[in-house]
Motif scaffolding. Structure first.
Motif, mmCIF file in Angstrom:
data_model
loop_
_atom_site.group_PDB
_atom_site.id
_atom_site.type_symbol
_atom_site.label_atom_id
_atom_site.label_comp_id
_atom_site.label_asym_id
_atom_site.label_seq_id
_atom_site.Cartn_x
_atom_site.Cartn_y
_atom_site.Cartn_z
ATOM 1 N N VAL A 609 -8.423 1.162 -11.162
ATOM 2 C CA VAL A 609 -7.279 1.549 -10.335
ATOM 3 C C VAL A 609 -6.154 0.544 -10.583
ATOM 4 C CG1 VAL A 609 -6.423 1.844 -7.992
ATOM 5 C CG2 VAL A 609 -8.729 2.623 -8.583
ATOM 6 N N GLU A 610 -4.992 1.072 -10.999
ATOM 7 C CA GLU A 610 -3.856 0.199 -11.266
ATOM 8 C C GLU A 610 -3.134 -0.144 -9.960
ATOM 9 O OE1 GLU A 610 -1.271 1.812 -14.157
ATOM 10 O OE2 GLU A 610 -2.755 1.812 -15.761
ATOM 11 N N LEU A 611 -2.862 -1.425 -9.795
ATOM 12 C CA LEU A 611 -2.182 -1.918 -8.607
ATOM 13 C C LEU A 611 -0.983 -2.749 -9.062
ATOM 14 C CD1 LEU A 611 -5.452 -3.030 -6.840
ATOM 15 C CD2 LEU A 611 -4.070 -1.067 -6.164
ATOM 16 N N TYR A 612 0.049 -2.774 -8.223
ATOM 17 C CA TYR A 612 1.257 -3.491 -8.609
ATOM 18 C C TYR A 612 1.776 -4.289 -7.431
ATOM 19 C CZ TYR A 612 5.894 -4.440 -10.539
ATOM 20 O OH TYR A 612 7.013 -5.071 -11.022
ATOM 21 N N ILE A 613 2.068 -5.566 -7.667
ATOM 22 C CA ILE A 613 2.638 -6.440 -6.637
ATOM 23 C C ILE A 613 4.144 -6.510 -6.862
ATOM 24 C CG2 ILE A 613 2.660 -8.787 -5.700
ATOM 25 C CD1 ILE A 613 -0.227 -9.069 -6.541
ATOM 26 N N ASN A 614 4.892 -6.179 -5.815
ATOM 27 C CA ASN A 614 6.351 -6.073 -5.913
ATOM 28 C C ASN A 614 7.052 -7.387 -5.620
ATOM 29 O OD1 ASN A 614 6.234 -3.258 -6.332
ATOM 30 N ND2 ASN A 614 5.920 -2.968 -4.124
ATOM 31 N N ASP A 615 8.177 -7.534 -6.222
ATOM 32 C CA ASP A 615 9.129 -8.575 -5.826
ATOM 33 C C ASP A 615 10.103 -7.902 -4.869
ATOM 34 O OD1 ASP A 615 11.052 -10.434 -5.467
ATOM 35 O OD2 ASP A 615 11.399 -10.820 -7.604
ATOM 36 N N PRO A 616 10.187 -8.347 -3.614
ATOM 37 C CA PRO A 616 11.066 -7.672 -2.631
ATOM 38 C C PRO A 616 12.510 -7.578 -3.102
ATOM 39 C CG PRO A 616 9.648 -9.260 -1.550
ATOM 40 C CD PRO A 616 9.472 -9.480 -3.015
ATOM 41 N N ALA A 617 12.913 -8.468 -4.015
ATOM 42 C CA ALA A 617 14.311 -8.432 -4.483
ATOM 43 C C ALA A 617 14.537 -7.328 -5.507
ATOM 44 C CB ALA A 617 14.690 -9.781 -5.093
ATOM 45 N N SER A 618 13.486 -6.764 -6.044
ATOM 46 C CA SER A 618 13.620 -5.711 -7.069
ATOM 47 C C SER A 618 12.927 -4.459 -6.577
ATOM 48 C CB SER A 618 12.998 -6.172 -8.386
ATOM 49 O OG SER A 618 13.580 -7.386 -8.819
ATOM 50 N N PRO A 620 10.392 -1.547 -6.419
ATOM 51 C CA PRO A 620 9.069 -1.418 -7.038
ATOM 52 C C PRO A 620 8.982 -0.138 -7.861
ATOM 53 C CG PRO A 620 8.966 -0.753 -4.761
ATOM 54 C CD PRO A 620 10.365 -1.258 -4.980
ATOM 55 N N PRO A 621 8.075 -0.087 -8.810
ATOM 56 C CA PRO A 621 7.830 1.173 -9.510
ATOM 57 C C PRO A 621 7.372 2.236 -8.520
ATOM 58 C CG PRO A 621 6.797 -0.673 -10.640
ATOM 59 C CD PRO A 621 7.253 -1.187 -9.319
ATOM 60 N N THR A 622 7.593 3.461 -8.885
ATOM 61 C CA THR A 622 7.221 4.568 -8.003
ATOM 62 C C THR A 622 5.745 4.499 -7.651
ATOM 63 O OG1 THR A 622 8.875 5.918 -9.104
ATOM 64 C CG2 THR A 622 7.238 7.066 -7.764
ATOM 65 N N GLY A 623 5.446 4.633 -6.357
ATOM 66 C CA GLY A 623 4.054 4.710 -5.915
ATOM 67 C C GLY A 623 3.433 3.375 -5.562
ATOM 68 N N PHE A 624 4.130 2.269 -5.741
ATOM 69 C CA PHE A 624 3.555 0.954 -5.442
ATOM 70 C C PHE A 624 4.373 0.285 -4.352
ATOM 71 C CE2 PHE A 624 2.433 1.860 -9.840
ATOM 72 C CZ PHE A 624 1.069 1.615 -9.839
ATOM 73 N N SER A 625 3.669 -0.345 -3.388
ATOM 74 C CA SER A 625 4.403 -0.941 -2.270
ATOM 75 C C SER A 625 3.754 -2.217 -1.762
ATOM 76 C CB SER A 625 4.504 0.069 -1.120
ATOM 77 O OG SER A 625 3.201 0.442 -0.697
ATOM 78 N N ILE A 626 3.026 -2.932 -2.620
ATOM 79 C CA ILE A 626 2.400 -4.193 -2.207
ATOM 80 C C ILE A 626 3.383 -5.319 -2.458
ATOM 81 C CG2 ILE A 626 0.477 -5.777 -2.557
ATOM 82 C CD1 ILE A 626 -1.175 -3.443 -3.544
ATOM 83 N N SER A 627 3.727 -6.054 -1.411
ATOM 84 C CA SER A 627 4.736 -7.107 -1.518
ATOM 85 C C SER A 627 4.076 -8.454 -1.774
ATOM 86 C CB SER A 627 5.564 -7.183 -0.238
ATOM 87 O OG SER A 627 6.372 -8.341 -0.241
ATOM 88 N N VAL A 628 4.735 -9.272 -2.595
ATOM 89 C CA VAL A 628 4.227 -10.602 -2.894
ATOM 90 C C VAL A 628 4.315 -11.511 -1.674
ATOM 91 C CG1 VAL A 628 6.415 -11.625 -3.647
ATOM 92 C CG2 VAL A 628 4.277 -12.381 -4.690
ATOM 93 N N ASN A 634 -3.269 -8.764 5.093
ATOM 94 C CA ASN A 634 -2.642 -7.462 4.894
ATOM 95 C C ASN A 634 -2.826 -6.970 3.459
ATOM 96 O OD1 ASN A 634 -1.759 -7.451 7.542
ATOM 97 N ND2 ASN A 634 0.221 -8.370 7.055
ATOM 98 N N PHE A 635 -2.766 -7.905 2.517
ATOM 99 C CA PHE A 635 -2.938 -7.550 1.118
ATOM 100 C C PHE A 635 -4.336 -6.968 0.873
ATOM 101 C CE2 PHE A 635 -4.549 -9.028 -3.043
ATOM 102 C CZ PHE A 635 -3.742 -8.269 -3.877
ATOM 103 N N ILE A 636 -5.380 -7.641 1.399
ATOM 104 C CA ILE A 636 -6.752 -7.160 1.233
ATOM 105 C C ILE A 636 -6.907 -5.780 1.851
ATOM 106 C CG2 ILE A 636 -9.136 -7.546 1.974
ATOM 107 C CD1 ILE A 636 -8.601 -10.557 1.688
ATOM 108 N N SER A 637 -6.346 -5.597 3.044
ATOM 109 C CA SER A 637 -6.440 -4.306 3.719
ATOM 110 C C SER A 637 -5.775 -3.201 2.897
ATOM 111 C CB SER A 637 -5.797 -4.397 5.108
ATOM 112 O OG SER A 637 -5.776 -3.145 5.745
ATOM 113 N N GLN A 638 -4.598 -3.488 2.338
ATOM 114 C CA GLN A 638 -3.873 -2.472 1.577
ATOM 115 C C GLN A 638 -4.595 -2.126 0.272
ATOM 116 O OE1 GLN A 638 0.243 -3.380 1.335
ATOM 117 N NE2 GLN A 638 0.827 -1.417 0.445
ATOM 118 N N VAL A 639 -5.094 -3.140 -0.414
ATOM 119 C CA VAL A 639 -5.826 -2.897 -1.659
ATOM 120 C C VAL A 639 -7.079 -2.078 -1.387
ATOM 121 C CG1 VAL A 639 -7.176 -4.006 -3.491
ATOM 122 C CG2 VAL A 639 -4.936 -4.901 -2.876
#
Length: 873
Positions: A609-618, A620-628, A634-639
């Motif tokens: 499963v591909e996951l992506y960590i976002n930089d709030p200043a940029s 995120p790619p479509t479909g990804f919303s995990i913030s650095v 919260n990160f563990i729960s979201q993953v």
């Protein structure tokens, strides 16, 4: 003026006192051979003289004595000697048990022995392999390898079982000693009552005190005691700091059914033993036979068992490691499991990538580490190659690069040729090779019924949680407490029902305590457990959870083949697969943010499963919303929510924080991988790489969940030992497949050399002279310094040295006791000659007093009957 009968009274006292002396002498002589009897002595004292200064004082000089009186009858006893004898008796009892135990250990190994011991069996076994190296195609020689191997196994079984029997006997003796200690304590308490009562009436109960001291001497054989006299003339008897008897109160040593008792090095459940409080008392403060039994059973024998088991494992492992690399007289018949997918003429070996990948019609049943044989059809060139799977991605497998040296001998009956053009055609047959099938030695799942496990426990199989529980977790902790500590949802995400087997389930919620969950599991009688209840408990001392069952299958089948839907067992470390991260910086908690730990933005993959960590200043790619900037919680729960989405193939995989080890972990009900070298745009039916490509997050490397950035890391089964490791000697056996077909014994080093290539047989035969173990004293296994023979001989030598030391120590204590026993006899013993001398002395005093009365009688007769006759007619 004194009485006319004054002298008669004085002599009367003398007669009565000497009669008491004579009686005491007679009592001494009568008990000269009575065990524990102390010589008694009558203490005589003069009575008050006449007259005491006053109005009735005599005219004239001095006072007149009034005779003798028995002041007391005392027993002659030296308390210092008593104490020394009791100390020596305790030491003697302890050393005697240890000495006998070590002698039995020496006898177990039958060394030195020409043929019956383990040395002889090992020599015969390796000689059989040496002979096989000379004639690898000879069936009789192959049968001899099996026969000598079975002889070796029989010797190992006998040694293992005899050591276990010694432990069982010691445990039985311990229980008998506990009973005897309590009996002696009860008798001492009863005597305390009688002795106190007699002292209250002003008498001295010498004989009862002797009897009590004899009981104390006997008690000191079992435990090291300290004795103090109480105010009521009873005794306060202690073992270390523990009270055993105080006046008429007895605080018995108790025995109970112990579960994972600290006295058991092997942690065998249900070993009948003294209670934990009494065990610690014995282990830390005591001497005596009971201490000797505990040390012999829980230190001496387990140490020998551990070294013997290490030797057995080394024999099995070293032989197996060489045997699985070799080949028998014919290839095994392996059933096809799948075929190669489209792509006729796929090149699997070349100078340029991809040189080690191939697509399969089906990867079900294939795992990383599997050894596969891929065979072209005769029409495609009849080529075959053996590969070891290193990664699985969709329908594609990756394996170790083959280079240009084929590993597989062609099957002559099918007409296969050596791999020459390094291509595999579509439809090539894939067969799975099970290296474990070719082990020479294997282990029974549990010890056979005729063998004793550790003291014949009620439960043969056990698992210990691989997760160390934090100190704040108790039986009163709830599932919500676990979730809060580990950051993983146990109930909502994966369901509230824990499936134990097809019939037994346990249902709980966040508010259910561990005590309640464990009670529900303990009450379950699952089919694989022969209808018996499981046993699960919290080991508060070692901070682990222990799960036990009658059969190993009961533990292997927990949650079914696919693992439990509920993640409780995975969180505790009982089942599934896992990857442990590295230790995190001190102070890391679930409230720490990803950014504060140095995690950067980008892609990573868990369980495909591909996951992506976002930089709030940029954006995120479509479909990804995990913030650095998210917290770990919260990160563990979201993953975990993403991984366990409905219908996802990654369901059952969860990220968690382990506060005890301060690491992140990934656990799953199935095998999975982590990687960072794949990142695609999930939009559309056919995901494509981003253009321009986006970078990978360093999340996995920061937490140690992927070792190398350029390749996937695959999970491995958690290292859970379901059967006690000390059972290895009981469970060792020869591979049944080899017994059924000796042609499968691996003598050849390559398929090309079958049957004449003897490389495998030579290598196994040479194990006798190869350093595979380390010195017992050093404990260093990283750099082996000893052969199997040397390790075994050192084990025997240490047992002999320990036995001799115990003999010498025992002799020293015996001389110590002899000295103080002689001293006691000098002080308290009855000497017939001395008593006869005292008897004559007392007899003469008695006679003299009697004569004196006669003389006084004559004097009185003269005064009364003869005086006043002068002048009569």
């Amino acid at each position: 003026m004194r009485s006319t009968f004054f002298g008669i009274e004085t002599m009367r006292r003398a007669i009565l006192s000497q009669r008491r002396v004579m009686d005491t002498i007679g009592h001494n002589i009568a008990n000269a051979a009575t065990p524990g009897y102390s010589r008694q002595r009558v203490n005589l004292a003069t009575t008050s003289p006449y007259a005491y200064p006053g109005l009735n004082s005599l005219f004239g000089p001095g006072q007149i004595g009034t005779g003798v009186i028995v002041e007391s009858i005392e027993r002659i006893r030296d308390q210092f000697v008593d104490k020394q004898i009791r100390v020596g008796t305790a030491q003697q009892g302890e050393l005697e048990i240890e000495k006998n135990t070590l002698r039995q250990v020496e006898n177990v190994f039958l060394e030195p022995s020409s043929t019956e011991g383990l040395n002889g069996a090992l020599s015969k076994f390796f000689e059989a392999w040496q002979e096989l190296s000379k004639r690898p195609d000879n069936i009789a020689v192959r049968n001899n390898v099996i026969n000598t191997g079975q002889g070796l196994v029989n010797v190992i079984h006998n040694i293992d079982q005899t050591l276990r029997s010694i432990r069982e006997d010691l445990n039985g003796q311990l229980r008998e000693d506990v009973t005897e200690i309590n009996r002696l304590a009860d008798e001492i308490a009863r005597l305390n009552v009688d002795i106190s009562r007699i002292f209250t009436h002003g008498d001295v109960p010498n004989d009862l005190m002797d009897k009590r001291d004899l009981l104390l001497d006997e008690l000191s054989k079992y435990v090291d005691i300290s004795v103090e006299e109480t105010e009521v003339r009873g005794l306060h008897v202690r073992i270390g700091s523990r009270t055993l008897v105080q006046d008429d109160n007895v605080f018995s040593v108790t025995d109970e059914m112990a579960w994972d008792h600290p006295s058991q090095i092997t942690q065998t459940p249900y070993f009948r033993d003294v209670s934990q409080s009494d065990f610690y008392m014995l282990a830390n403060f005591s001497r005596g036979e009971l201490k000797g039994i505990v040390d012999s059973r829980d230190v001496i024998i387990p140490e020998v068992q551990a070294k013997f088991t290490e030797l057995v494992r080394s024999i099995a492992d070293e032989v197996n490691n060489l045997h699985v690399k070799g080949f028998g007289m014919k290839e095994a018949d392996l059933t096809p499991i799948t075929t190669v997918l489209t792509g006729a003429g796929q090149q699997i070996v070349s100078a340029a990538p991809p040189n080690n990948r191939v697509r399969l019609a089906d990867t079900n049943g294939i795992s990383v580490g599997d050894v596969l044989r891929i065979e072209d059809s005769a029409a495609a060139g009849a080529e075959a190659v053996t590969v070891t799977v290193t990664a699985i991605s969709g329908d594609e497998i990756t394996f170790e690069p083959l280079g240009f040296d084929p590993l597989q001998k062609p099957d002559e009956s099918a007409g296969y040729a050596a791999l020459t053009n390094y291509t595999i055609a579509e439809g090539a047959v894939v067969r799975k090779i099970d290296p474990m099938k070719y082990l020479f030695f294997e282990m029974e799942t549990i010890a056979p019924p005729q063998f004793a496990s550790d003291a014949k426990p009620s439960y043969f199989s056990r698992m210990t949680s691989s997760v160390l529980l934090p100190d704040e977790i108790t039986l009163n902790s709830t599932i919500a407490d676990l979730e809060n500590l580990y950051g993983v949802d146990i109930t909502t995400l994966a369901g509230t029902t824990l499936q134990l087997d097809d019939y037994a389930t346990v249902t709980f919620d966040d508010n259910t305590t561990l005590q309640r969950v464990f009670s529900l599991i303990n009450a379950a009688r699952i089919g694989a457990n022969d209808g018996e209840a499981l046993q699960i408990k919290l080991d508060e001392h070692n901070r682990r959870v222990i799960l036990s069952g009658v059969t190993r299958e009961a533990l292997d089948q927990l949650g079914g083949a696919g693992g439990s839907v509920n993640s409780l067992f995975r969180v505790l470390g009982f089942e599934g697969h896992g990857i442990d991260g590295v230790s995190l910086p001190v102070g890391t908690t679930l409230d720490s943010t990803l950014a504060s730990l140095g995690v950067g933005t980008g892609f990573f993959m868990i369980d495909n499963v591909e996951l992506y960590i976002n930089d709030p200043a940029s954006p995120p790619p479509t479909g990804f919303s995990i913030s650095v900037n998210q917290t770990l919680r919260n990160f563990i729960s979201q993953v975990n929510t993403i991984l366990n989405a409905a219908g996802s193939t990654s369901a059952g995989t969860q990220l968690m924080f382990d506060p005890a080890s301060n690491r992140l972990k990934i656990v799953s009900s199935h095998q999975f991988s982590t990687r960072t070298d794949i990142y695609t745009d999930p939009a559309g039916a056919n995901p494509q790489p981003f253009n321009p490509p986006l970078g990978s997050s360093n999340f996995l490397s920061v937490f140690g969940l992927q070792r190398y950035a350029d390749r996937a890391q695959d999970s491995t089964a958690q290292n859970i030992a379901s059967v006690t490791s000390s059972d290895a000697g009981s469970r060792l056996r020869i591979n049944a497949d080899l017994i059924a077909d000796v042609a499968k014994i691996a003598a050849s080093g390559t398929y090309f050399g079958i049957p004449g290539d003897n490389a495998a047989a030579v290598a196994i035969a040479e194990l006798k002279n190869v350093n595979v173990l380390s010195d017992i004293a050093s404990g260093n296994t990283a750099n082996p310094t000893e052969t199997l023979d040397e390790f075994y001989n050192n084990l025997i030598a240490k047992a002999g040295t320990d036995s001799q030391r115990a003999v010498v120590d025992s002799e020293v204590v015996e001389r110590f006791l002899e000295f103080y026993e002689e001293r006691r006899q000098e002080i308290s013993g009855v000497s017939i000659d001395e008593e006869l001398t005292r008897m004559i002395e007392s007899q003469r005093a008695f006679q003299a007093a009697s004569r004196m009365i006669n003389t006084i009688d004559e004097m009185l007769d003269r005064v009364i009957n003869r005086m006043g006759l002068a002048g009569r007619a």
